[in-house]
Design an enzyme around this catalytic site. Structure first.
Site, PDB file in Angstrom:
ATOM      1  N   SER B 311      -5.375   6.759  -2.678  1.00  5.15           N
ATOM      2  CA  SER B 311      -6.618   6.366  -3.286  1.00  5.15           C
ATOM      3  C   SER B 311      -7.614   7.206  -3.391  1.00  5.15           C
ATOM      4  O   SER B 311      -7.588   8.432  -4.788  1.00  5.15           O
ATOM      5  CB  SER B 311      -7.043   5.844  -1.812  1.00  5.15           C
ATOM      6  N   LYS B 336      -2.335   4.696  -4.834  1.00  2.51           N
ATOM      7  CA  LYS B 336      -3.090   3.436  -4.932  1.00  2.51           C
ATOM      8  C   LYS B 336      -4.006   3.964  -5.444  1.00  2.51           C
ATOM      9  O   LYS B 336      -4.853   4.900  -5.579  1.00  2.51           O
ATOM     10  CB  LYS B 336      -3.611   3.514  -2.682  1.00  2.51           C
ATOM     11  N   GLN B 340     -11.315  -1.236  -4.163  1.00  3.06           N
ATOM     12  CA  GLN B 340     -12.250  -1.909  -3.446  1.00  3.06           C
ATOM     13  C   GLN B 340     -13.834  -2.379  -3.253  1.00  3.06           C
ATOM     14  O   GLN B 340     -14.690  -1.216  -3.152  1.00  3.06           O
ATOM     15  CB  GLN B 340     -11.675  -2.215  -2.629  1.00  3.06           C
TER      16      GLN B 340
END
Lengths: 487, 487
Positions: B311, B336, B340
């Site tokens: 991420s 990833k 979010q």
């Protein structure tokens, strides 16, 4: 098309039962019938209106659904999200036997409970990677069209079945009533592929198999307690009794359960009148006994169970053990002591909720949940029952170690070859055993397990296991019953 | 109380990262800040009313809830069932990075994003089954009370910590701000247990560790991208530059991610002005670039990644690789590629929904999701990083085979002992290696791995791994950077 329990069992060489399969159902429309007075089971069904949700709950669920629709980075199928909500509510119960099924799964479930489906009526298995007919069901389209055991199904309506898993192939072969299945088959001894056109119809799955063994010992195998299983059992029982049966073995190994009133009807002849067959206990603690109207039987009865015997099978074993003097033989059973009802009407769209509504107890008040029923005579299955299939993608050689080597060792041991270890290490002794096997089978004696040897090994073990003479649990049951005949 | 990434890593000897940990968050209140104009991310939040559910959906969900309340065989906690519905909706998305958290989990999540929590401020680990202090955090209650490295925590407020897992023990040691933690500790060389009373306070978790290595090569390790990580990084960077740093290694191994604007602020100094750092792509397909306002750096930069770098770590690696000429060293990263947002206001009860709202792409437009970032220089970790801990309940001896034997072989190999196989078979050669180890450690030379030998083996390996001189990925990064200094 159906799977005979034993064939599938033999083929996968595994006796586990998935918890989702273990069922004891009072279907929605059965609520008023069966099981004693049905008190409590009939009480107010929810009306199907949203009385269930408070405004706050509605608001929270709505907010999350809106977030999903407006913010999530992909488009979503709204129906799936709502189904997800229902799945989530049910799984919050933490009960593996309560579940939500959307329309399609609900239909399959209902078929399974009813013990019938629409198809062509042939039992198939995978043999050497081919979808192969075991036998056509009597008076089915498959039989009338002349499908024969060992026929290989090549394609259905032009779709190849090659390389498919058994359940994938079965899904293609099945279909709605009245539709056509155009089969291409390969038959040994026939050069050209054969084409057959069958019209699918309603097929009743056979769940009861009866047989008179030598010495006047009858055997009835029950594979599942479907709607018609009770009548079928009673009719087979009557037949055997007419033939002068002196003792009976009931085999419910790997039987995952079924419908409660059906198992009650099967226990009834053996349990004397007025004695309880099963007790049902609801949330309130109220217990309701179902009393027998039977007369009992004078001949000895044994019941065969294993860890795949669940739910209705355990009701039967419990009743026969505690109130009919039957001897229970095999392994401790699965341990599923709850009753489900399937609610489909309240949802109104073909989906259904199967929900645990009560515990059931044996006549003596034992709750077998997560404990199972202990046999009177413990007979474990041979270790090769737990051997996973060989993948055949890799040649196994000396000094290797893997799960596959362990499988091979278990299989060789099962066929009577001496192996010094069954832990997956390919020892020198393992090699010697493999060489003996290869010699006996006329294979190249390499001491290595290649594809040909692996296939032969599996095939030999399957034949061995299929032979009732090698079923040590059954053999013990016959001994027990014979020992009691005439006493 | 916190876990330093490296200590935990070393201790469990595993480098896997759970997908739930991999985060790239735009917290609710951050929506208006950070990341360019924030267009799209601000658009209409759901109002929190039940506009989301149609009447039919309400009715179906309500019917199921009623069934559960009236029919299920046990009493149920209604709140859990409604939480279940929300969990179910989110999991229907099939996205491991979207999740619902009820109040308590939501608080922990927020703490983790903010990089602070309330506690006593000591880093602990499990050593020989004991909860052991690694070090007290600077200026924390633990340091002020005189807690020392290697102190064993025996109990907290009378509750024994014996036999607990690390996270269970940490849960007992933590607590709300201002509350007291009465510790019983055991200190080597002190016969009686020591009692300390500490008052819990806000502790900032250290996420940035900087160090000047020899040859003017600076190293900054980032363990997580929390709220304060950006400032901390920039301040450490400035320090190193003031000391005349000639090259920089940024280490984001096992860094699961964090807050997007924070990683943007960290990339900024290295990416020349006007160049993109990251691109965010929403459902509509609109891409939004975040452009650097930095100046770039003249010295060589390397970034260390592994399969636990997820991420935000991948955002950094992508930006530095594509727009700052940095060399990426180690293993392919986690993969990833989504962003979010955590929504807590719309639910109104302290719970929150973390939802994937966009993909992020590297400056060149690559989506790394489920692919990861490939290093320029591939350096795999040594095989002993994947050795599970030894259970120590069973003595391992020659001719055995198990996962534990494999662990032992990997550990012996890691410490430089020659073993012929690392597949879990306890060979003769394995025994010889174990004997050499036992001889060198002054242990009884049995050739068997008993508890004492197993503990010694683990301890030696942990010390070995902790030593930076054995970190082959770091060593390679230093070489790469040094090779470029002055060119």
């Amino acid at each position: 098309m159906n799977f005979k329990g034993r064939t599938v069992l033999v083929f996968v060489l595994l006796t586990m039962v998935a918890s989702v399969l273990a069922t004891l159902v009072l279907a929605d429309r059965l609520v008023l019938g069966g099981l004693g007075s049905g008190k409590g089971l009939v009480s107010a069904l929810p009306s199907g209106q949203s009385q269930g949700l408070t405004r706050q709950e509605e608001s929270k669920l709505g907010a999350v659904l809106s977030l999903i629709e407006t913010k999530y980075y992909k488009s979503v199928d709204r129906e799936k999200v709502v189904d997800g909500a229902i799945n989530g509510m049910i799984s919050a119960l933490g009960d593996p036997y309560s579940s939500y099924m959307e329309k399609e799964t609900a239909e399959q479930f209902t078929e399974s409970i009813e013990g019938s489906f629409t198809g062509i009526g042939a039992e198939v298995m995978i043999d050497n990677g081919n979808i192969t007919v075991v036998s056509p069901i009597k008076d089915s389209p498959a039989e009338r069209a002349g499908l024969m055991p060992k026929d290989v199904l090549v394609s259905v309506n032009g779709e190849s079945l090659e390389g498919l898993q058994l359940n994938e192939a079965v899904a293609k072969i099945r279909g709605p009533k009245g539709t056509k299945a155009k089969l291409q088959i390969r038959r040994s001894g026939v050069a050209q592929p054969i084409s057959l056109v069958l019209v699918r119809e309603d097929i009743d799955v056979e769940t009861v198999y009866a047989k008179m063994l030598e010495g006047g010992v009858g055997k009835i195998e029950i594979r599942q307690f479907s709607m018609h299983t009770g009548e079928r059992f009673l009719s087979e029982l009557e037949q055997l009794e007419k033939q002068g049966m002196k003792g009976l073995i009931i085999d419910v190994r790997n039987n995952p359960g079924g419908v409660l009133p059906v198992v009650v009807s099967i226990a009834q002849p053996f349990v004397p009148s007025g004695q309880p067959i099963v007790q049902v206990e609801e949330k309130s603690g109220t217990k309701e006994q179902t009393l027998s109207k039977g007369t009992g039987r004078k001949y000895p009865v044994a019941i065969l169970i294993n860890k795949g015997s669940a739910s209705a099978s355990e009701v039967l074993a419990g009743a026969l053990k505690e109130r009919a003097g039957a001897v229970v033989i095999g392994e401790t059973s699965y341990g599923k002591g709850t009753v489900q009802v399937s609610y489909n009407k309240v949802l109104g769209d073909g989906s259904l909720v199967k929900m645990t509504i009560a515990k059931w107890l044996t006549p003596d008040g034992n709750w077998v949940h997560e404990k199972g029923i202990k046999p009177n005579v413990e007979v474990s299955p041979p270790d090769y029952y737990s051997a996973p299939r060989l993948s055949k993608t890799k040649v196994l050689t000396k000094d290797m170690l893997s799960e596959e080597v362990r499988s091979m060792q278990l299989m060789l041991g099962g066929l009577g070859y001496k192996v010094d270890r069954k832990d997956g290490y390919f020892s020198k002794d393992t090699e010697t055993a493999l060489r003996s096997f290869q010699t006996n089978q006329g294979l190249p004696v390499t001491g290595k397990l290649d594809r040909t040897s692996a296939e032969k090994l599996e095939q030999q073990l399957i034949e061995f296991v299929r032979d009732e003479d090698n079923d040590i649990q059954l053999i013990r049951a016959i001994e027990e019953v014979k020992g009691k005949i005439g006493h």
